[in-house]
Design a protein around this motif. Structure first.
Motif, PDB file in Angstrom:
ATOM      1  N   ARG A 176       0.815  -1.100   0.098  1.00  0.00           N
ATOM      2  CA  ARG A 176       0.161   0.139  -0.029  1.00  0.00           C
ATOM      3  C   ARG A 176       0.888   1.444   0.112  1.00  0.00           C
ATOM      4  O   ARG A 176       1.909   1.267   0.751  1.00  0.00           O
ATOM      5  N   ILE A 177       0.403   2.172  -0.844  1.00  0.00           N
ATOM      6  CA  ILE A 177       1.333   3.469  -1.158  1.00  0.00           C
ATOM      7  C   ILE A 177       0.740   4.386  -0.025  1.00  0.00           C
ATOM      8  O   ILE A 177      -0.540   4.616  -0.100  1.00  0.00           O
ATOM      9  N   THR A 178       1.630   5.056   0.849  1.00  0.00           N
ATOM     10  CA  THR A 178       1.239   5.994   1.675  1.00  0.00           C
ATOM     11  C   THR A 178       1.791   7.418   1.480  1.00  0.00           C
ATOM     12  O   THR A 178       1.459   8.537   1.752  1.00  0.00           O
ATOM     13  N   ASP A 179       2.957   7.202   0.777  1.00  0.00           N
ATOM     14  CA  ASP A 179       3.920   8.701   0.487  1.00  0.00           C
ATOM     15  C   ASP A 179       3.676   9.086  -0.877  1.00  0.00           C
ATOM     16  O   ASP A 179       4.391   8.996  -1.648  1.00  0.00           O
ATOM     17  N   LEU A 180       2.729   9.898  -1.153  1.00  0.00           N
ATOM     18  CA  LEU A 180       2.333  10.504  -2.185  1.00  0.00           C
ATOM     19  C   LEU A 180       3.046  11.628  -2.516  1.00  0.00           C
ATOM     20  O   LEU A 180       3.258  12.621  -1.739  1.00  0.00           O
ATOM     21  N   GLN A 181       3.444  11.899  -3.719  1.00  0.00           N
ATOM     22  CA  GLN A 181       4.178  13.000  -4.172  1.00  0.00           C
ATOM     23  C   GLN A 181       3.431  13.887  -5.461  1.00  0.00           C
ATOM     24  O   GLN A 181       2.603  13.152  -6.139  1.00  0.00           O
ATOM     25  N   THR A 182       3.677  15.045  -5.557  1.00  0.00           N
ATOM     26  CA  THR A 182       3.259  15.841  -6.650  1.00  0.00           C
ATOM     27  C   THR A 182       4.041  15.197  -7.765  1.00  0.00           C
ATOM     28  O   THR A 182       5.348  15.580  -7.976  1.00  0.00           O
ATOM     29  N   VAL A 183       3.681  15.020  -9.050  1.00  0.00           N
ATOM     30  CA  VAL A 183       4.238  14.516 -10.189  1.00  0.00           C
ATOM     31  C   VAL A 183       3.651  15.166 -11.508  1.00  0.00           C
ATOM     32  O   VAL A 183       2.590  15.238 -11.659  1.00  0.00           O
ATOM     33  N   GLU A 184       4.582  15.536 -12.364  1.00  0.00           N
ATOM     34  CA  GLU A 184       4.258  16.142 -13.266  1.00  0.00           C
ATOM     35  C   GLU A 184       4.280  14.968 -14.487  1.00  0.00           C
ATOM     36  O   GLU A 184       5.708  14.299 -14.750  1.00  0.00           O
TER      37      GLU A 184
ATOM     38  N   ILE B 110      -0.416  15.164 -11.134  1.00  0.00           N
ATOM     39  CA  ILE B 110      -1.187  14.233 -10.261  1.00  0.00           C
ATOM     40  C   ILE B 110      -0.143  13.914  -8.827  1.00  0.00           C
ATOM     41  O   ILE B 110       0.766  14.386  -8.594  1.00  0.00           O
ATOM     42  N   ARG B 111      -1.111  13.172  -7.929  1.00  0.00           N
ATOM     43  CA  ARG B 111      -0.487  12.693  -7.000  1.00  0.00           C
ATOM     44  C   ARG B 111      -0.335  11.287  -7.068  1.00  0.00           C
ATOM     45  O   ARG B 111      -1.062  10.340  -7.307  1.00  0.00           O
ATOM     46  N   ALA B 112       0.770  10.911  -6.852  1.00  0.00           N
ATOM     47  CA  ALA B 112       1.332   9.388  -6.979  1.00  0.00           C
ATOM     48  C   ALA B 112       2.715   9.113  -6.469  1.00  0.00           C
ATOM     49  O   ALA B 112       3.417   9.925  -5.843  1.00  0.00           O
ATOM     50  N   ASP B 113       3.224   7.916  -6.133  1.00  0.00           N
ATOM     51  CA  ASP B 113       4.212   7.246  -5.682  1.00  0.00           C
ATOM     52  C   ASP B 113       5.326   7.411  -6.925  1.00  0.00           C
ATOM     53  O   ASP B 113       5.056   6.557  -7.848  1.00  0.00           O
ATOM     54  N   VAL B 114       6.215   8.185  -6.777  1.00  0.00           N
ATOM     55  CA  VAL B 114       7.427   8.349  -8.273  1.00  0.00           C
ATOM     56  C   VAL B 114       7.939   7.022  -8.621  1.00  0.00           C
ATOM     57  O   VAL B 114       7.910   6.576  -9.817  1.00  0.00           O
ATOM     58  N   ASN B 115       8.491   6.378  -7.820  1.00  0.00           N
ATOM     59  CA  ASN B 115       9.030   5.086  -8.271  1.00  0.00           C
ATOM     60  C   ASN B 115       8.137   3.946  -8.792  1.00  0.00           C
ATOM     61  O   ASN B 115       8.470   3.460  -9.646  1.00  0.00           O
ATOM     62  N   GLY B 116       7.089   4.006  -7.823  1.00  0.00           N
ATOM     63  CA  GLY B 116       5.786   2.878  -8.392  1.00  0.00           C
ATOM     64  C   GLY B 116       5.339   3.509  -9.847  1.00  0.00           C
ATOM     65  O   GLY B 116       5.336   2.511 -10.753  1.00  0.00           O
ATOM     66  N   LEU B 117       5.099   4.656 -10.108  1.00  0.00           N
ATOM     67  CA  LEU B 117       4.702   5.294 -11.438  1.00  0.00           C
ATOM     68  C   LEU B 117       5.627   5.133 -12.452  1.00  0.00           C
ATOM     69  O   LEU B 117       5.283   4.547 -13.466  1.00  0.00           O
ATOM     70  N   ARG B 118       6.894   5.300 -12.053  1.00  0.00           N
ATOM     71  CA  ARG B 118       8.052   5.148 -12.957  1.00  0.00           C
ATOM     72  C   ARG B 118       8.049   3.730 -13.481  1.00  0.00           C
ATOM     73  O   ARG B 118       7.970   3.419 -14.580  1.00  0.00           O
ATOM     74  N   GLN B 119       7.758   2.700 -12.669  1.00  0.00           N
ATOM     75  CA  GLN B 119       7.892   1.317 -13.055  1.00  0.00           C
ATOM     76  C   GLN B 119       6.511   1.021 -13.716  1.00  0.00           C
ATOM     77  O   GLN B 119       6.806  -0.050 -14.685  1.00  0.00           O
ATOM     78  N   LEU B 120       5.828   1.510 -13.519  1.00  0.00           N
ATOM     79  CA  LEU B 120       4.269   1.161 -14.369  1.00  0.00           C
ATOM     80  C   LEU B 120       4.729   1.548 -15.748  1.00  0.00           C
ATOM     81  O   LEU B 120       4.166   0.749 -16.389  1.00  0.00           O
ATOM     82  N   PHE B 121       5.163   2.676 -16.182  1.00  0.00           N
ATOM     83  CA  PHE B 121       5.488   3.155 -17.383  1.00  0.00           C
ATOM     84  C   PHE B 121       6.545   2.335 -18.054  1.00  0.00           C
ATOM     85  O   PHE B 121       6.290   1.888 -19.158  1.00  0.00           O
ATOM     86  N   GLU B 122       7.632   2.041 -17.302  1.00  0.00           N
ATOM     87  CA  GLU B 122       8.576   1.291 -17.952  1.00  0.00           C
ATOM     88  C   GLU B 122       7.874  -0.348 -18.341  1.00  0.00           C
ATOM     89  O   GLU B 122       8.157  -0.583 -19.631  1.00  0.00           O
ATOM     90  N   ASN B 123       7.109  -0.784 -17.478  1.00  0.00           N
ATOM     91  CA  ASN B 123       6.485  -2.093 -17.674  1.00  0.00           C
ATOM     92  C   ASN B 123       5.679  -2.224 -18.941  1.00  0.00           C
ATOM     93  O   ASN B 123       5.808  -3.120 -19.741  1.00  0.00           O
ATOM     94  N   LEU B 124       4.767  -1.158 -18.984  1.00  0.00           N
ATOM     95  CA  LEU B 124       3.781  -0.782 -20.237  1.00  0.00           C
ATOM     96  C   LEU B 124       4.896  -0.592 -21.496  1.00  0.00           C
ATOM     97  O   LEU B 124       4.403  -1.228 -22.616  1.00  0.00           O
TER      98      LEU B 124
END
Length: 541
Positions: A367-375, A402-416
């Protein structure tokens, strides 16, 4: 109270006692063993006269049977207490409500061999002061019974709590809501007319709950127009007519899950009391605990299921490259041929990929709890640079933040991107072959045409109303496989691990987002992510 005469020397002991009893301010009377009045003081005369509904004198009462003075006495609590004292021979003390006078009396009945002496004291005021406490005890007891009832589902429990709250607060509307980004979803509702149904959604900005969620504090508005004029400009007042509101935030894992609120179309004549506010706060805290517990249980179930899947995957997927390594290593030792060693290295590389993706899959479900502001556009470009995309192009058509976990979102795009490359290159190569043969038909110069042949895959990242999408122009995903592609270990690509899209879904789930697969504009696969917390406008710099 009647007139009292002063005692004289000629008075008998009985006269002296009667004179003393006449000074009582509370009703006192004596009946014989045949239930006939033999003494009545003036407050008792007044009490009995009011009960009878007409004026009576002491002389008219004394000598009469109890039932003659109060015909409806049989069956009332007073009458039963009198008989209890006479039958047991023991004094009886009780507090009873006397309906003819709409009053509470403390009754003390003292039996003797010749009859019964009865003392009454009006305790109505004390009861009225105690009624709110008793009512609160009743409500709390009822709430406890609801929350402790394991036979009821969570929805049934919340519905019962909403009903109790509406009864106490005298409101017609009550809801438990879920807030997802800019959307306000009614999860469990009570309405007088069915105008709101579970699952209905409205813009969060139209509701008073937006302020409750933003401040994470209980919002108390007996009269919306008077107490919060700016909220009277929202659709909640202008279109739905919400004129009074009491709502508390529901916090799950340190974040606002939604609100627990009550409201009505008429302003309240009086302010919400401290007790009423406390009641709503208590239930919102129970909801916060219960929903957090449910989420923890769900995460535990997912982890257990994931562990079982991991055990299966490790035993199955890692065994193959280990067997390959074992066989080719033995041959390499015997022959010393470079090709045999190369096969060993490829098996080791395969195991390295599997282990890394298994670890990524394990982390993705947290579960992600540390959300950051992401361009979003910047992160897409960064992710693109880390993927081997020499034969691919990227179009970024988004400006949202948006508000997201940077590392998780980066991995999401990389996998796609990797997934699209794995599946899209083959299809793109087939299209290039067809184009090559068509363009070279009837022409000379085979070598001149090969430079136009390409295995290019085109990706696009763009905006949705409540999220974003990632699209490619590859072969697409058939409708019957669109759910299966997110299963752990499922892959249609040769050499694929089947973990990439599972990681994508788990990262989305960890953010609280929805993910779905649809057809792309050019026939490829389009992954849509919705229910995303946006920031408007995007921060400068």
């Amino acid at each position: 109270m009647g007139d009292h005469r002063s005692p004289s020397e000629s008075d008998s002991p009985e006269d002296l006692l009667r004179t003393a009893l006449d000074t009582f301010d509370d009703p006192f009377f004596v009946v014989d063993d045949d239930w006939r009045f033999i003494y009545v003081n003036d407050p008792a005369r007044s009490f009995l006269a009011q009960s009878r509904g007409r004026e009576l004198t002491v002389g008219e009462i004394e000598g009469l049977h109890l039932r003659e003075v109060i015909p409806e006495a049989v069956g009332i609590p007073f009458y039963e207490r009198y008989h209890e004292a006479m039958e047991t021979g023991e004094a009886v003390t009780a507090e009873e409500y006397y309906e003819p006078l709409n009053s509470w009396f403390e009754v003390r009945a003292y039996p003797s061999e010749t009859g019964l002496s009865v003392y009454l004291r009006d305790v109505t005021e004390r009861h009225r002061r105690g009624e709110p406490i008793q009512e609160r005890e009743r409500v709390l007891r009822e709430m406890y019974e609801v929350t402790a009832d394991t036979e009821r589902s969570f929805t049934e429990q919340v519905d019962a709590l909403l009903e109790i709250g509406c009864d106490v607060l005298k409101t017609e509307f009550a809801t438990l809501s879920r807030i997802r980004g800019d959307d306000y979803e009614f999860e469990i509702v009570r309405t007088p007319d069915g105008s709101i149904q579970p699952g209905d959604e409205v813009p969060l900005s139209a509701t008073n709950c937006e302020r409750t969620a933003a401040t994470e504090r209980t919002l108390v508005l007996a009269d919306v127009v008077r107490d919060a004029p700016d909220l009277a400009e929202k659709a909640g007042y202008t279109e739905w007519g919400i004129a009074c509101y009491l709502g508390a935030p529901v916090i799950v894992d340190g974040e606002v899950y939604g609100t627990f609120c009550f409201y009505d179309r008429e302003p309240r004549a009086e302010e919400f009391s401290e007790w009423e506010v406390t009641l709503v706060d208590l239930v919102s805290q129970w909801l916060s605990y219960e929903l957090t517990h449910q989420r923890t249980q769900e995460q535990l179930k997912r982890k257990n299921a994931q562990l079982e899947e991991f055990a299966s995957l490790v035993s199955h997927d890692l065994r193959n490259p280990l067997n390959i390594l074992d066989g080719w290593l033995e041959l390499a030792q015997q022959s010393g041929e470079a090709d045999h060693f190369d096969r060993c290295y490829r098996a080791i590389d395969r195991m390295d990929v599997l282990i890394n993706e298994l670890l990524a899959l394990a982390r993705a479900g947290e579960r992600i709890t540390d959300l950051q502001t992401v361009e979003l556009a910047d992160l897409v470009e960064e992710s693109w640079q880390t993927v081997a995309t020499a034969n691919a192009t990227l179009t970024v058509d988004t400006e949202q933040t948006i508000r997201a976990d940077v590392n998780g979102l980066r991995q999401l795009f990389e996998n796609l991107f990797r997934n699209g490359m794995e599946h899209g290159t083959t299809a793109s190569r087939a299209r290039s072959d067809a184009a090559f043969h068509e363009s070279s038909n009837g022409r000379s110069g085979f070598g001149d045409q090969t430079e136009h042949r390409t295995d290019r895959v085109c990706f696009t990242v763009g905006d949705l109303d409540d999220g974003f999408y990632v699209e490619d122009d590859g072969p697409g995903i058939p409708p019957e496989e669109r759910e299966r592609v997110f299963e752990i270990g499922y892959s249609t690509a040769q050499g694929g691990t089947g973990f990439g899209l599972s990681i994508v879904r788990q990262i989305a789930d960890a953010h609280g987002w929805d993910v779905s697969v649809v057809d792309g504009r050019d026939g490829g696969a389009r992954f849509e992510f919705t229910r995303i917390e946006r920031i408007h406008p995007a921060p400068a710099g």
